[in-house]
Design a protein around this motif. Structure first.
Motif, PDB file in Angstrom:
ATOM      1  N   MET A   1       0.721  -1.217   0.044  1.00  0.00           N
ATOM      2  CA  MET A   1       0.247  -0.078  -0.117  1.00  0.00           C
ATOM      3  C   MET A   1       0.923   1.152   0.036  1.00  0.00           C
ATOM      4  N   ALA A   2       1.981   1.181   0.786  1.00  0.00           N
ATOM      5  CA  ALA A   2       2.912   2.449   0.739  1.00  0.00           C
ATOM      6  C   ALA A   2       3.489   2.560  -0.613  1.00  0.00           C
ATOM      7  N   ASP A   3       3.707   1.531  -1.227  1.00  0.00           N
ATOM      8  CA  ASP A   3       4.548   1.689  -2.613  1.00  0.00           C
ATOM      9  C   ASP A   3       3.310   2.325  -3.518  1.00  0.00           C
ATOM     10  N   GLU A   4       2.090   2.384  -3.371  1.00  0.00           N
ATOM     11  CA  GLU A   4       1.278   2.800  -4.296  1.00  0.00           C
ATOM     12  C   GLU A   4       1.186   4.278  -4.385  1.00  0.00           C
ATOM     13  N   GLY A   5       1.527   4.929  -3.150  1.00  0.00           N
ATOM     14  CA  GLY A   5       1.841   6.357  -2.878  1.00  0.00           C
ATOM     15  C   GLY A   5       2.879   7.073  -3.613  1.00  0.00           C
ATOM     16  N   THR A   6       2.947   8.426  -3.693  1.00  0.00           N
ATOM     17  CA  THR A   6       4.047   9.080  -4.308  1.00  0.00           C
ATOM     18  C   THR A   6       5.027   9.260  -3.242  1.00  0.00           C
ATOM     19  N   SER A   7       6.171  10.018  -3.596  1.00  0.00           N
ATOM     20  CA  SER A   7       7.483  10.017  -2.720  1.00  0.00           C
ATOM     21  C   SER A   7       6.810  10.605  -1.413  1.00  0.00           C
ATOM     22  N   THR A   8       5.886  11.604  -1.449  1.00  0.00           N
ATOM     23  CA  THR A   8       5.487  12.118  -0.090  1.00  0.00           C
ATOM     24  C   THR A   8       4.499  11.355   0.657  1.00  0.00           C
ATOM     25  N   GLY A   9       4.168  10.169   0.158  1.00  0.00           N
ATOM     26  CA  GLY A   9       3.509   9.218   1.036  1.00  0.00           C
ATOM     27  C   GLY A   9       1.922   9.453   0.645  1.00  0.00           C
ATOM     28  N   GLU A  10       1.557  10.374  -0.400  1.00  0.00           N
ATOM     29  CA  GLU A  10       0.230  10.688  -0.871  1.00  0.00           C
ATOM     30  C   GLU A  10      -0.241   9.612  -1.922  1.00  0.00           C
ATOM     31  N   SER A  11      -1.436   9.095  -1.738  1.00  0.00           N
ATOM     32  CA  SER A  11      -1.878   8.114  -2.576  1.00  0.00           C
ATOM     33  C   SER A  11      -2.422   8.927  -3.881  1.00  0.00           C
ATOM     34  N   GLU A  12      -2.712   7.857  -4.833  1.00  0.00           N
ATOM     35  CA  GLU A  12      -2.815   8.247  -6.193  1.00  0.00           C
ATOM     36  C   GLU A  12      -4.294   8.942  -6.038  1.00  0.00           C
ATOM     37  N   GLN A  13      -5.397   8.507  -5.297  1.00  0.00           N
ATOM     38  CA  GLN A  13      -6.545   9.116  -5.201  1.00  0.00           C
ATOM     39  C   GLN A  13      -6.298  10.592  -4.657  1.00  0.00           C
ATOM     40  N   ASP A  14      -5.592  10.721  -3.588  1.00  0.00           N
ATOM     41  CA  ASP A  14      -5.426  11.856  -2.797  1.00  0.00           C
ATOM     42  C   ASP A  14      -4.732  12.988  -3.837  1.00  0.00           C
ATOM     43  N   ARG A  15      -3.948  12.444  -4.632  1.00  0.00           N
ATOM     44  CA  ARG A  15      -2.986  13.525  -5.804  1.00  0.00           C
ATOM     45  C   ARG A  15      -3.965  13.785  -6.759  1.00  0.00           C
ATOM     46  N   ILE A  16      -5.023  12.918  -7.202  1.00  0.00           N
ATOM     47  CA  ILE A  16      -5.994  13.317  -8.100  1.00  0.00           C
ATOM     48  C   ILE A  16      -6.937  14.448  -7.615  1.00  0.00           C
ATOM     49  N   VAL A  17      -7.560  14.239  -6.379  1.00  0.00           N
ATOM     50  CA  VAL A  17      -8.413  15.057  -5.654  1.00  0.00           C
ATOM     51  C   VAL A  17      -7.623  16.399  -5.540  1.00  0.00           C
ATOM     52  N   ASN A  18      -6.391  16.596  -5.152  1.00  0.00           N
ATOM     53  CA  ASN A  18      -5.590  17.665  -4.891  1.00  0.00           C
ATOM     54  C   ASN A  18      -5.325  18.585  -6.293  1.00  0.00           C
ATOM     55  N   GLU A  19      -5.272  17.687  -7.331  1.00  0.00           N
ATOM     56  CA  GLU A  19      -5.149  18.191  -8.705  1.00  0.00           C
ATOM     57  C   GLU A  19      -6.486  19.005  -9.023  1.00  0.00           C
ATOM     58  N   LEU A  20      -7.311  18.329  -8.845  1.00  0.00           N
ATOM     59  CA  LEU A  20      -8.848  18.782  -9.021  1.00  0.00           C
ATOM     60  C   LEU A  20      -9.124  19.920  -8.232  1.00  0.00           C
ATOM     61  N   LEU A  21      -9.054  20.105  -7.149  1.00  0.00           N
ATOM     62  CA  LEU A  21      -9.149  21.089  -6.212  1.00  0.00           C
ATOM     63  C   LEU A  21      -8.343  22.342  -6.581  1.00  0.00           C
ATOM     64  N   ASP A  22      -6.972  22.097  -6.939  1.00  0.00           N
ATOM     65  CA  ASP A  22      -6.314  23.150  -7.351  1.00  0.00           C
ATOM     66  C   ASP A  22      -6.815  23.618  -8.840  1.00  0.00           C
ATOM     67  N   SER A  23      -7.184  23.000  -9.614  1.00  0.00           N
ATOM     68  CA  SER A  23      -7.742  23.403 -10.984  1.00  0.00           C
ATOM     69  C   SER A  23      -8.936  24.162 -10.737  1.00  0.00           C
ATOM     70  N   LEU A  24     -10.013  23.790  -9.816  1.00  0.00           N
ATOM     71  CA  LEU A  24     -11.282  24.453  -9.373  1.00  0.00           C
ATOM     72  C   LEU A  24     -10.890  25.833  -8.814  1.00  0.00           C
ATOM     73  N   GLU A  25      -9.582  25.924  -8.010  1.00  0.00           N
ATOM     74  CA  GLU A  25      -9.309  27.139  -7.183  1.00  0.00           C
ATOM     75  C   GLU A  25      -9.187  28.137  -8.466  1.00  0.00           C
ATOM     76  N   SER A  26      -8.091  27.453  -9.279  1.00  0.00           N
ATOM     77  CA  SER A  26      -7.655  28.481 -10.408  1.00  0.00           C
ATOM     78  C   SER A  26      -8.743  29.172 -11.259  1.00  0.00           C
ATOM     79  N   GLU A  27      -9.959  28.242 -11.459  1.00  0.00           N
ATOM     80  CA  GLU A  27     -10.952  28.685 -12.296  1.00  0.00           C
ATOM     81  C   GLU A  27     -11.783  29.630 -11.606  1.00  0.00           C
ATOM     82  N   ILE A  28     -11.874  29.289 -10.404  1.00  0.00           N
ATOM     83  CA  ILE A  28     -12.695  30.406  -9.440  1.00  0.00           C
ATOM     84  C   ILE A  28     -12.109  31.575  -9.423  1.00  0.00           C
ATOM     85  N   GLU A  29     -10.568  31.650  -9.382  1.00  0.00           N
ATOM     86  CA  GLU A  29      -9.936  32.851  -9.207  1.00  0.00           C
ATOM     87  C   GLU A  29     -10.246  33.565 -10.649  1.00  0.00           C
ATOM     88  N   LYS A  30     -10.211  33.155 -11.598  1.00  0.00           N
ATOM     89  CA  LYS A  30     -10.368  33.493 -12.939  1.00  0.00           C
ATOM     90  C   LYS A  30     -11.625  34.344 -13.262  1.00  0.00           C
TER      91      LYS A  30
END
Length: 177
Positions: A132-161
């Protein structure tokens, strides 16, 4: 006497197997639903009418009854039921401990409604199962968490725009007037 006794039992929905404790699950469920529950409901309704004042009823006070559905379940089946209820996130570990009659655990995770096999926190992932630990990124973040964070960042930039466009439109209107 035997005839009258059998008539009484049939009227109440009681069979000989219920009396001697050899009734199967469906017979007991039928007995509770058709005999016990209506009688107890009638008693509770009358107790509400007789013992609760108008003020108590307006304050949402009530008299209720609860049936322990696990009372007749053998321990071997209870363990399987507990596993299924906690794994499918229907009940917490402490809720299951209380149905068995044990004191609740002081562990804060015992009150969380989560599947212990799947929903592991970052600390549990890194300290526990290495696959399970191998599935995450080097910071220990899982793939699902990384996708959610990318989506949130994208939404945040759209809102700011959108906010930036809205503010620039307001400034143009103020300059025109």
């Amino acid at each position: 006497i035997e005839y009258l006794t059998s008539m009484l039992y049939s009227q109440l929905g009681i069979t000989q197997s219920i009396l001697d404790g050899t009734a199967d699950e469906t017979t007991m469920l039928n007995y509770y639903n058709r005999t016990i529950e209506p009688i107890v409901s009638a008693i509770v309704d009358e107790m509400k009418r007789k013992f609760l004042t108008k003020t108590a009823r307006s304050q949402k006070q009530s008299i209720m009854f609860f049936r322990d559905p696990f009372k007749l379940v053998p321990v071997t089946e209870l363990a399987e039921i507990s596993d299924k209820l906690t794994r499918n996130e229907i009940a917490t570990s402490n809720e299951m401990r209380q149905t068995i009659g044990w004191k609740p655990s002081k562990d804060p995770k015992a009150d969380e409604l989560r599947n212990k096999n799947l929903n592991q926190t970052e600390g549990e992932v890194n300290s526990g199962n290495p696959t399970m630990a191998d599935e995450g990124t080097s910071t220990g973040e899982s793939e699902q968490d990384r996708i959610v964070n990318e989506l949130l960042d994208s939404l945040e930039s759209e809102i700011e725009k959108i906010i930036g466009d809205y503010i620039s439109d307001d400034e143009e209107e103020e300059e025109d007037s």
